[in-house]
Structure formats: C-alpha cells, structure tokens
Design a protein around this motif. Structure first.
Motif, short mmCIF file in Angstrom:
data_model
loop_
_atom_site.label_atom_id
_atom_site.label_comp_id
_atom_site.label_asym_id
_atom_site.label_seq_id
_atom_site.Cartn_x
_atom_site.Cartn_y
_atom_site.Cartn_z
N THR A 93 -52.13 -28.25 -72.87
CA THR A 93 -52.76 -29.43 -73.70
C THR A 93 -53.30 -30.15 -74.64
OG1 THR A 93 -55.12 -28.32 -72.11
CG2 THR A 93 -55.39 -30.06 -73.54
N TYR A 94 -53.38 -29.78 -76.04
CA TYR A 94 -52.78 -30.02 -77.22
C TYR A 94 -51.60 -30.88 -77.62
CZ TYR A 94 -54.70 -29.28 -82.49
OH TYR A 94 -54.70 -29.93 -83.34
N GLY A 95 -50.55 -29.60 -77.31
CA GLY A 95 -48.65 -30.00 -77.48
C GLY A 95 -48.84 -31.96 -76.64
N TYR A 96 -49.56 -31.97 -75.49
CA TYR A 96 -49.44 -33.17 -74.84
C TYR A 96 -50.70 -34.04 -75.11
CZ TYR A 96 -49.49 -36.28 -70.79
OH TYR A 96 -49.21 -37.36 -69.72
N THR A 97 -51.81 -33.56 -76.09
CA THR A 97 -52.15 -34.88 -76.44
C THR A 97 -52.14 -35.42 -78.28
OG1 THR A 97 -54.15 -33.72 -75.33
CG2 THR A 97 -54.56 -35.53 -76.99
N ALA A 98 -51.40 -34.15 -78.18
CA ALA A 98 -50.37 -34.49 -79.83
C ALA A 98 -49.25 -35.92 -79.62
CB ALA A 98 -50.33 -33.72 -80.37
N GLU A 105 -52.24 -37.83 -83.05
CA GLU A 105 -51.04 -37.25 -83.45
C GLU A 105 -50.75 -36.24 -84.85
OE1 GLU A 105 -46.65 -37.08 -82.83
OE2 GLU A 105 -46.95 -38.86 -83.20
N ALA A 106 -51.77 -37.33 -85.77
CA ALA A 106 -51.31 -36.60 -87.43
C ALA A 106 -52.40 -36.15 -87.71
CB ALA A 106 -50.95 -37.68 -88.11
N LEU A 107 -53.55 -35.93 -87.06
CA LEU A 107 -54.56 -35.03 -87.55
C LEU A 107 -54.67 -34.28 -86.82
CD1 LEU A 107 -57.16 -34.92 -88.10
CD2 LEU A 107 -58.35 -36.21 -86.95
N MET A 108 -54.03 -34.44 -85.14
CA MET A 108 -53.69 -33.16 -84.96
C MET A 108 -52.73 -31.82 -85.20
SD MET A 108 -54.41 -34.29 -80.15
CE MET A 108 -54.38 -32.94 -80.25
N ASP A 113 -51.78 -27.17 -88.02
CA ASP A 113 -50.94 -26.03 -89.26
C ASP A 113 -52.85 -25.09 -90.21
OD1 ASP A 113 -48.73 -27.79 -89.16
OD2 ASP A 113 -48.92 -28.96 -90.99
N ILE A 114 -53.15 -26.13 -90.42
CA ILE A 114 -54.48 -25.51 -90.51
C ILE A 114 -54.77 -24.09 -90.11
CG2 ILE A 114 -56.94 -25.28 -91.49
CD1 ILE A 114 -56.19 -28.70 -92.12
#
Length: 600
Positions: A93-98, A105-108, A113-114
């Motif tokens: 879900t996260y990878g697809y959305t980003a 994209e940059a924010l996700m 990273d954090i």
C-alpha cells in the motif's frame, strides 16, 4: 523377430498396473496432506484465541525447561507471522501510493526514511501503553504491542523494495498496460506485483530474519518500573543469555534453527520456485528452482477444486464489476461533456472540496503542533551535559554503522551474485543463508563478546560485529534478488561475446543489480542504526555492559523511563539517517530509476 518370454510380459504388465494404481491414489494422498495442514492450522488458531482473549497475566515467569520450548516457539512463530502479514500489506500500500502520487512522493519517502531510522525501543513506550489501554482486561493488548514492535523491525525494507520495483518497471511493459487499458487492479495484479515479486520475496525473507533478530527485545523488556514479558522463544533465549545458562541457550538455538529450516522448506522454497516464473526475460532459463511442496500444492485435486469453484469465480466477478464501474464512469464523463454544468456549480463544488481539504490539513497541523509543543516541553528537562554526551554517542555510532556496512558489502556482493547466477549453488546456499540470517545475533553475542574480552577487545569492537551480523543479510538477499532478476538472454550475450570477468561486472552485473543493491544498502544502513540499541547495551550474567553510542543512550533511557532523553536521542538518530539518505542514497535511487532501469 525376437519373441520376449512370457515372464517379461507378466512383469511389465504388473509394473504398469502398479503405476496406474499409484497415479490414482497419489492425488488422494496429496489431498490428505493438504487437509492435515488445514486442520493443524485450525487447531492452532483455536488454542491461540483461548490464550489471547484470556485475562492478562500480571507477571510471567519464563521457564528454561526444554519442555516449554514447543509452546514458546509456537507463540513466537505466530507473532512473527502476523507481523509479516501486516508488513506485506503496509509495504504494498505504502510503496504503491508513494510511486504513483508525485505530490506526496517526496514526503512519503522522507517519512519512510525517518520511520526506518527510529529504533524498535523508541516505538516501545507509545505502542505498548496504547495497546494495553485498548485492551486493559485481555492478554491480547500486550500481544498486539509485541506484534506491532516486530512489525516496526520488518516492514521498512519491504516497502523500499516494492517502491523501487515500481519505479524501475520497463517502459514497454507500462506502455503495453496503457494500450490495453488495464484498470488499476489489473495493472497491480498483472504487471506491478509480478514484476516486484522476486525482490519482494527475498526482502520478505530478510524481514522475517529481522523479526527473529529483534524478537528478544520485543518479547521481554522493561519500561520504567513495569516489566513486560511474554512467553516465547525470544524471552527464553534472553533469559538464558542473561543468566549465562549455556544448555538453555543451546536448546533455544536448536529449536530456532529447526523452525527456520522448516520455514525454508515449507514456505520460502515453494515461494521462490513460484516467483521464478515472474522473471523478466525473452528466453527461457536453462534451469529452474523447484520445490516438492509446490508440486504437491499444484497437483492437489482438492486445492484445484477450491480454486475452480471459489477463487476463480470471485476473481471473475471482481473484474467484471471493476470493468462495469469503469464503463459507467466513462459514460458519466461523456454525458458531462455533452451537458456541461454551469460555471457557478463547478465553482461551488470546487470551493466545497477546497474547504474540506483545508479543514483536514488544519486539523493535522494543529495535532502536529500540539505534539511538538509537548515534546519540546520534555526536551527542556535535558541538561547541556547530557546533550553533549548524546552527540558524542551519535558520532561513535555513525562510525560503527559505516564500518559495518563496508565490511558487510565486501563479501555479500560477490557472494550474492554467485548465488543468484547459479541455481545449484542457490539450492545449497540459500537455506544456509536463511538460517544464518534468522538466528538472532543477540543469542550468539555472549559467546562473541566473551571471546573478544579474552582477546583484549570489548563491547566497542563487539558492537560492530553485532551490527554486521544483524544487517549484512539485507545486502546479501537484495543482491541475490537482483542477480536472479537479470534476464537470461543478457547473460547469454555476455558469454557469446566472451566478456572478461571485469567486463561482465562493469557492463552487466553491477548495472543489473544496482537498483536492488541500493535498496539493500539503504535498509542495511537503517538496520545498523536500529541494531545499535542492542549492540551497544547488552546484559550478560546479570550484568549490563555498554559502550559510548547513541544506541546505548536509547536502551538505558528506556530501562530507566527517561522519556526526555529517549525522545532527544531518537530525534538525533532520525535526523542523521535522513540527512545521509538525502545526500547519498536518494541521488543513487534517482540514478537507478534512470540510467540503470531495465528496458528496451
């Protein structure tokens, strides 16, 4: 004409009759095996539900008797399995959305990273107290807290892998999906998941290995004055290591290795063999990975019947509804184009949407500011001397992380390429690597640490060894996946033109594995920072050994309940990891998406 004796004809006929009987009875045996597995799973679910939904146990005593190991192992396997399923869903879900939303994209990716840089123990106070508050009268509260903590140690490299795979899909495949007007679901199941399957499978293996690594910290920990512990293999090994009980450590390691071998043969080997068909190539490979269990599942009449009468109709109905909704949406757009609404209606609609969006953003901003204000209130309690010691520890941990990455890369890159290029070697090396990756380095660390102390070393050197033991597998498994994903026709071209070893590495191997290698290095870097909480602060023989480092600061603050120091150390660690990702790994990711993207 040669006449065969009658005895030969009789033997031949008897052999054919036996073969026919075996052909008729073998599918029945396969169905019995599948049914037995299903009944065993059902019984396990029932027993687990009785324990989870019972009243919480105030204080659990971990027995070091070998008789308790089967029950402890069952609980740990269930926790890791549930955490892995949650990680898989989140990663997709996260990878697809980003990957497909350029605005966020940059924010996700920055958030990823954090999150991967935050140690497991930094999640511990909020996660555990929240879960216990949600289920105050049931054991499931503490269990869910442990599962979420294991989830935080598994999920990030899987999310990075799926995101990286989506960004490196060959252009001709994307264009083909667009030409044939695939819906989002058809594109996901027919293109994106198959293309990302190899990387996702190998990262799943290293994620589960990471779950075993942090199992000891997730099943037995102290939060201020409260002692949270759960019956499991991790708490068994930690109790044995803390008391210096060598026989119990051996029994626990033998049990864990047996579980890992069974998991490799029953789960990972069939999945690897199944995912091999998703390899992107124009010619068929000379050898394939095989699995007896996958053969059983593929030739089971029971599973075939279930699929024919349940899964296939459900999938067909789902795709029909998706196609119908797309046609209805297209017809509505056509009607809207023929009968356009007035500018006032369009303006009013856009204004309502803008107000709702602004309200949500304001609510999120207020919540963030409220949390930040209380966090700053906590940070005001920290003296300048403590801040200086934290920064000194951050520098020491930064040095250890980079040394462990260099040492790990020196052997994992050539070894991973060799395993990925040679299926026969993979059949031998992959189970061994899976076992070595899954055995918690924390269980072996007492032996390593005592040996280093006798040789004149200490925890400063031992922490580098533990970081390397815990994070080298991220690089190895990603390199293996990258080497396996290199098309066979490209390898054959390199052989046809008689490339030298240096030419093969420069023009084929390194460009082919580059996206996977960067994913492995990014996740290994985050894993090394995460492993510092165990590597720099260790209990052995009822004593606590620690060295200068940020991980030691976080572990000590968790034990003492010093949340202000825990917060500051976590913020510093996250800032350092994000800065490194922005200056080093992010440019390399862009290079992997452009120059080293596989395509025509």
């Amino acid at each position: 004409m040669i006449r065969l004796p009658d005895s030969f004809s009789y033997v031949r006929g008897e052999t054919l009759a036996r073969a026919q009987v075996l052909k008729r009875t073998w599918p029945f045996v396969l169905d019995l095996c599948v049914a037995g597995i299903g009944l065993a799973c059902f019984y396990g679910v029932v027993q687990l539900a009785k324990y989870w939904f019972g009243h919480p146990v105030p204080e659990i005593t971990i027995s070091l008797s070998p008789r308790s190991l089967p029950r402890y192992a069952f609980y740990s396997v269930v926790r890791i399995g549930i955490a892995y399923l949650l990680s898989l869903i989140f990663a997709i879900t996260y990878g697809y959305t980003a990957a497909y939303n350029r605005r966020i994209e940059a924010l996700m990716i920055a958030g990823l990273d954090i999150l991967q840089s935050i140690p497991v123990l930094s999640f511990l106070p909020g996660v555990m107290l929240a879960m216990v508050a949600l289920f105050p009268t049931r054991q499931i509260g503490v269990e869910m807290g442990a599962i979420v903590l294991i989830f935080t140690g598994q999920v990030w490299n899987m999310a990075f892998s799926f995101y990286s795979s989506l960004k490196s899909i060959p252009r001709e495949l994307s264009e083909a999906a667009t030409i044939y007007k695939f819906s989002h679901w058809q594109r996901l199941f027919s293109l994106e998941l198959p293309y990302a399957a190899i990387g996702l499978v190998w990262n799943s293996m290293v994620s589960v290995a990471g779950g075993w690594f942090f199992l000891m910290a997730c099943e037995m920990f102290v939060l201020g004055s409260r002692d949270f512990r759960l019956p499991g293999l991790g708490s068994y090994l930690q109790t044995a290591a803390s008391t210096g009980n060598a026989p119990a450590i051996i029994w626990g390691l033998v049990t864990m290795i047996a579980i890992i071998v069974a998991t490799d043969q029953l789960i990972w080997r069939p999945i690897i063999a199944w995912s091999d068909k998703f390899k992107f190539e124009q010619v068929e490979a000379g050898s394939r990975v095989n699995s007896p269990l996958l053969h059983i599942l593929q030739h089971s009449h029971g599973i075939r019947t279930i699929r024919q009468y349940t899964l296939d109709p459900i999938a067909e109905t789902f795709y029909r509804r998706v196609d119908k909704s797309r046609r209805l949406a297209y017809e509505r757009r056509q009607q809207a184009a023929q009968h356009p609404t007035s500018e006032d209606d369009t303006y009013r609609h856009e204004r309502v949407v803008g107000i709702l969006r602004g309200t949500v953003l304001v609510f999120i901003a207020v919540a963030i500011l409220y949390a930040a204000f209380h966090a700053l209130t906590l940070l005001r309690q920290i003296a300048w001397g403590e801040f200086g010691s934290i920064m000194k520890g951050a520098a020491a941990t930064f040095f250890r992380v980079n040394i462990s990455l260099l040492l790990a890369s020196a052997w994992t890159i050539p070894a991973g390429v060799a395993i990925g290029f040679h299926p026969r070697l993979a059949r031998i090396a992959q189970p061994l690597a899976q076992i070595a990756a899954s055995v918690p380095a924390t269980a072996l660390f007492p032996v390593i640490l005592l040996a280093l102390i006798k040789l004149g070393g200490g925890l400063g050197i031992g922490s580098i060894a533990l970081m390397m033991l815990g994070t080298q597998w991220y690089i190895l498994f990603n390199v293996i996946a990258g080497a396996m994903a290199i098309p066979t026709d490209l390898r054959e071209v390199s052989q046809l033109f008689h490339f030298t070893p240096a030419q093969r590495w420069r023009t084929l191997i390194l460009p082919g594995i580059f996206p996977y290698l960067i994913t492995g290095l990014v996740t290994a870097s985050g894993g090394a920072w995460n492993a510092s909480i165990i590597a720099e602060y260790f209990r052995i023989n009822n004593k606590t050994l620690q060295t200068v480092g940020l991980g030691a600061v976080i572990s000590a603050a968790t034990d003492r309940g010093q949340f202000q120091i825990l917060l500051l150390a976590t913020i510093i660690m996250a800032m350092m990891v994000v800065t490194i990702n922005r200056l080093v790994w992010r440019p390399l990711y862009r290079l992997a998406e452009t120059r080293y993207k596989l395509g025509a």
